[in-house]
Scaffold this motif. Sequence first.
Motif: not given
Length: 350
Positions: A170, A172, A194-196, A198, A217, A220, A246
């Motif tokens: 993913s 981030g 580390d926004i977003n 996962e 997840y 954050i 998280y």
Amino acid sequence: MGKITHFGITGFLWFALFSATVAQTPLSGAPGAYSRLGSDGFASSTGNAVVAMPGLYSSGFENPALPGYNRQSLFYASTFSLGLERQLFSSYGMNPIGPTGAVSYGIQYFSSGDIDARNNNGEKQDAISTKEITGLFGFSMALKNTPIVVGVNLKYRYANLYTEIPSTSSFGIDAGFLWTTKIPNLLVGGSVQDINAEYRWDTKDIYNEEANSTIDYFPIRYRLGLSYRIEPISAIFSVEGEHWTYKTERREFYYSDPPFSTLQIKKVPKQKNSGNYLRLGGIWEATDALSFRAGVDRIDLTYENSDPKIGVGFRFSHHFGKLSPLIDFSYLFEPNGPQNIWVISTGFTY
């Protein structure tokens, strides 16, 4: 590898092997624990209290705005000694661009080493090895007519857990700032990381119709700190606070009604985990070529059973015209892991 291999035990070992450094808190079950050790030897022995640290004692991994403040050309590589055959390597570089900007780029690689895998009957299977990669590309710049530098990172997270489970990845986002206050030598910095990000796992290749999907997840991380340089003694002191949060997926297991009872799984509302850390660090620049560092990382303000991590280190650099090679050594006293940790970073400015 047989399909009856106990995936639950394997998954537990995967997390436990590289989360020992954050044991005793819910953070130990969160993905990406290796990247929270510190990005290099520069930062790790300063207690990772580097979100507002000037100079080349921190990197864009810690605060995306720092490259735009330092505006130097730098490249280095680091190796970590973690024990239990675990391996962690990182490399990082940055370059100034334009009148006020800078770009940064880096990669971190983690491997668990061989894990003893067995099936549900206790029979030994082929050894397995888990791998994770974090890639980073960042941009930062000073805001016109202000004392503030801002930056943003795009991070790629990749993990390979088990041969019969598809790998996952993913993207981030990190964002940060650095503020030169009106008080001489006082800097304030902050970042959100580390926004977003996962990991999504799917076990259908092992369990077929009984498979399920799981989302892990990333925490954050909200970091805010300050640093202050004391010119007469050539020292820099820093303090940093972090709030992490998280969510974890939860499931309930139950049997359906008779006469043909079967085991059922039901998802329930996600559980929220959070906590707070304090970090302290200091650097003494003994000469232009030699500096010493010490710090305390992971002073837990939320959970009582978590021990802080103390680190010490030094740096030696030398100037050859425009090229300035440097070597950095850190030693970290690990209260929960199988051994203490040392980190070596070497690189050059140009």
